[in-house]
Design a protein around this motif. Structure first.
Motif, mmCIF file in Angstrom:
data_model
loop_
_atom_site.group_PDB
_atom_site.id
_atom_site.type_symbol
_atom_site.label_atom_id
_atom_site.label_comp_id
_atom_site.label_asym_id
_atom_site.label_seq_id
_atom_site.Cartn_x
_atom_site.Cartn_y
_atom_site.Cartn_z
ATOM 1 N N VAL A 1 -5.693 2.176 -9.617
ATOM 2 C CA VAL A 1 -6.355 2.115 -10.919
ATOM 3 C C VAL A 1 -7.866 2.009 -10.741
ATOM 4 C CG1 VAL A 1 -6.726 0.686 -12.979
ATOM 5 C CG2 VAL A 1 -4.410 1.158 -12.195
ATOM 6 N N ILE A 2 -8.303 1.106 -9.870
ATOM 7 C CA ILE A 2 -9.737 0.908 -9.655
ATOM 8 C C ILE A 2 -10.364 2.157 -9.047
ATOM 9 C CG2 ILE A 2 -11.480 -0.519 -8.523
ATOM 10 C CD1 ILE A 2 -9.833 -1.879 -10.754
ATOM 11 N N SER A 3 -9.668 2.783 -8.114
ATOM 12 C CA SER A 3 -10.188 3.990 -7.478
ATOM 13 C C SER A 3 -10.375 5.107 -8.503
ATOM 14 C CB SER A 3 -9.239 4.441 -6.366
ATOM 15 O OG SER A 3 -9.783 5.511 -5.642
ATOM 16 N N ILE A 4 -9.423 5.261 -9.398
ATOM 17 C CA ILE A 4 -9.509 6.309 -10.419
ATOM 18 C C ILE A 4 -10.595 5.984 -11.437
ATOM 19 C CG2 ILE A 4 -8.264 7.402 -12.326
ATOM 20 C CD1 ILE A 4 -5.678 6.803 -10.605
ATOM 21 N N ARG A 5 -10.590 4.765 -11.938
ATOM 22 C CA ARG A 5 -11.520 4.396 -13.001
ATOM 23 C C ARG A 5 -12.975 4.432 -12.538
ATOM 24 N NH1 ARG A 5 -9.500 -0.623 -15.078
ATOM 25 N NH2 ARG A 5 -8.322 0.564 -16.635
ATOM 26 N N HIS A 6 -13.224 4.009 -11.285
ATOM 27 C CA HIS A 6 -14.599 3.883 -10.814
ATOM 28 C C HIS A 6 -14.990 4.960 -9.803
ATOM 29 C CE1 HIS A 6 -15.176 0.002 -12.841
ATOM 30 N NE2 HIS A 6 -13.897 -0.210 -12.537
ATOM 31 N N GLY A 7 -14.020 5.722 -9.299
ATOM 32 C CA GLY A 7 -14.317 6.861 -8.448
ATOM 33 C C GLY A 7 -14.422 6.582 -6.966
ATOM 34 N N TYR A 8 -14.245 5.333 -6.552
ATOM 35 C CA TYR A 8 -14.450 4.977 -5.151
ATOM 36 C C TYR A 8 -13.196 5.161 -4.298
ATOM 37 C CZ TYR A 8 -18.762 2.720 -6.630
ATOM 38 O OH TYR A 8 -20.000 2.473 -7.148
ATOM 39 N N SER A 9 -13.425 5.458 -3.031
ATOM 40 C CA SER A 9 -12.372 5.329 -2.032
ATOM 41 C C SER A 9 -12.211 3.846 -1.711
ATOM 42 C CB SER A 9 -12.747 6.106 -0.770
ATOM 43 O OG SER A 9 -11.922 5.734 0.306
ATOM 44 N N ILE A 10 -10.977 3.348 -1.794
ATOM 45 C CA ILE A 10 -10.723 1.916 -1.596
ATOM 46 C C ILE A 10 -9.600 1.741 -0.579
ATOM 47 C CG2 ILE A 10 -10.074 -0.265 -2.685
ATOM 48 C CD1 ILE A 10 -11.112 0.864 -5.333
ATOM 49 N N GLY A 11 -9.867 0.955 0.451
ATOM 50 C CA GLY A 11 -8.834 0.604 1.410
ATOM 51 C C GLY A 11 -8.156 -0.690 0.991
ATOM 52 N N GLY A 12 -6.833 -0.721 1.063
ATOM 53 C CA GLY A 12 -6.084 -1.934 0.737
ATOM 54 C C GLY A 12 -5.221 -2.345 1.915
ATOM 55 N N PHE A 13 -5.394 -3.585 2.393
ATOM 56 C CA PHE A 13 -4.751 -4.008 3.636
ATOM 57 C C PHE A 13 -4.042 -5.343 3.484
ATOM 58 C CE2 PHE A 13 -8.752 -1.804 4.438
ATOM 59 C CZ PHE A 13 -8.328 -0.724 5.191
ATOM 60 N N ASP A 14 -2.975 -5.522 4.257
ATOM 61 C CA ASP A 14 -2.367 -6.832 4.471
ATOM 62 C C ASP A 14 -3.217 -7.534 5.521
ATOM 63 O OD1 ASP A 14 -0.832 -9.002 5.482
ATOM 64 O OD2 ASP A 14 1.029 -8.029 4.840
ATOM 65 N N ALA A 15 -4.017 -8.503 5.087
ATOM 66 C CA ALA A 15 -5.003 -9.121 5.984
ATOM 67 C C ALA A 15 -4.356 -9.853 7.152
ATOM 68 C CB ALA A 15 -5.898 -10.072 5.194
ATOM 69 N N ASP A 16 -3.106 -10.271 7.011
ATOM 70 C CA ASP A 16 -2.436 -10.982 8.098
ATOM 71 C C ASP A 16 -2.026 -10.053 9.243
ATOM 72 O OD1 ASP A 16 -2.745 -13.193 6.545
ATOM 73 O OD2 ASP A 16 -0.627 -13.445 6.052
ATOM 74 N N LYS A 17 -2.138 -8.752 9.029
ATOM 75 C CA LYS A 17 -1.721 -7.795 10.062
ATOM 76 C C LYS A 17 -2.881 -7.312 10.937
ATOM 77 C CE LYS A 17 2.226 -6.159 7.333
ATOM 78 N NZ LYS A 17 2.838 -5.020 6.611
ATOM 79 N N PHE A 18 -4.101 -7.755 10.627
ATOM 80 C CA PHE A 18 -5.237 -7.372 11.466
ATOM 81 C C PHE A 18 -5.156 -8.054 12.822
ATOM 82 C CE2 PHE A 18 -7.639 -6.912 7.289
ATOM 83 C CZ PHE A 18 -7.592 -5.532 7.300
ATOM 84 N N GLN A 19 -5.726 -7.397 13.828
ATOM 85 C CA GLN A 19 -5.892 -7.988 15.150
ATOM 86 C C GLN A 19 -7.364 -8.402 15.292
ATOM 87 O OE1 GLN A 19 -3.287 -8.354 17.450
ATOM 88 N NE2 GLN A 19 -2.040 -7.708 15.714
ATOM 89 N N GLY A 20 -7.609 -9.651 15.645
ATOM 90 C CA GLY A 20 -8.974 -10.143 15.754
ATOM 91 C C GLY A 20 -9.535 -10.541 14.402
ATOM 92 N N ASN A 21 -10.821 -10.878 14.380
ATOM 93 C CA ASN A 21 -11.422 -11.371 13.134
ATOM 94 C C ASN A 21 -12.592 -10.512 12.657
ATOM 95 O OD1 ASN A 21 -13.372 -11.972 15.002
ATOM 96 N ND2 ASN A 21 -13.485 -14.170 14.549
ATOM 97 N N THR A 22 -12.695 -9.271 13.178
ATOM 98 C CA THR A 22 -13.800 -8.400 12.789
ATOM 99 C C THR A 22 -13.302 -6.980 12.564
ATOM 100 O OG1 THR A 22 -15.377 -9.701 14.102
ATOM 101 C CG2 THR A 22 -16.067 -7.496 13.441
#
Length: 219
Positions: free
Chosen positions: A106-127
């Motif tokens: 919805v936000i991507s369509i309404r505002h036109g931006y490319s948006i990444g959505g992630f499960d933050a617990d699945k990242f490796q490391g803190n950066t």
């Protein structure tokens, strides 16, 4: 989670600005009120735009231009924001995935931006570091299999790529058990409209995903 922009990427895209929203969330499969909002948005969009005029929407045009600067043809590897909007103006329905994915769309369509959505617990490391994809770099796009990300903007954690504007990675995708969201709004056209998009996302997260512990990060 810290987010950095590599010198290589900044040199090619000096106007880029990013906005991240992190939150504790409760995901679910479907929400009727959210889909009413989506249906209203798609009706308005089909009246306002055509496939040709979409290319002149500032965030979409800026994303396409960034692809070219990084070395990718945006017509062959279409950014997700443009792909969603083109699907709407062609009269096709949006895919219904789950609440977190749907509200980011919805936000991507309404505002036109490319948006990444992630499960933050699945990242490796803190950066996370935003760079440019390399030849032969392995990357499994969500529902797309192996994706050639050479020349694509790409976010990497300590293990490897997690997100591009064409597709996020299977490894860090959101599902019904996702407890912590990180959403990244990619402003290839600069700061204009970024805060408004973030505010809209926070509104939807609170309303439909019971979001708490909300934090914002500019980078």
């Amino acid at each position: 989670m810290k987010i950095k922009v590599s010198d290589e990427f900044r040199e090619k895209n000096p106007d880029f600005r990013g906005k991240a929203v992190a939150a504790s969330v409760k995901n679910s499969l479907y929400n009727a009120d959210l889909w009413k909002e989506i249906e209203q948005l798609t009706k308005e969009y089909r009246i306002k735009y055509t496939p040709d005029s979409l290319k002149e929407v500032i965030p979409i045009k800026a994303t396409r231009d960034a692809y070219r600067r990084c070395g990718k043809d945006p017509s062959r590897y279409r950014p997700s924001n443009e792909g969603l909007c083109r699907r709407i103006v062609r009269g096709l329905p949006l895919y219904q995935i789950n609440i977190l994915v749907d509200l980011i769309n919805v936000i991507s369509i309404r505002h036109g931006y490319s948006i990444g959505g992630f499960d933050a617990d699945k990242f490796q490391g803190n950066t996370l570091t935003l760079g440019i994809g390399n030849a032969g770099e392995l990357y499994e796009g969500i529902g797309r299999g192996l994706l050639n990300i050479e020349g694509l903007p790409v976010y990497r954690d300590s293990f490897g790529g997690v997100g591009t504007p064409t597709s996020d990675h299977e490894r860090t995708k959101m599902d019904l058990d996702t407890p912590h969201l990180l959403a990244i709004i990619n402003g290839y056209s600069g700061n204009l409209g970024l805060q408004e998009a973030a505010n809209d996302m926070i509104r939807l997260l609170k309303e439909y995903a019971d979001a708490t512990d909300i934090e914002e990060l500019d980078f």
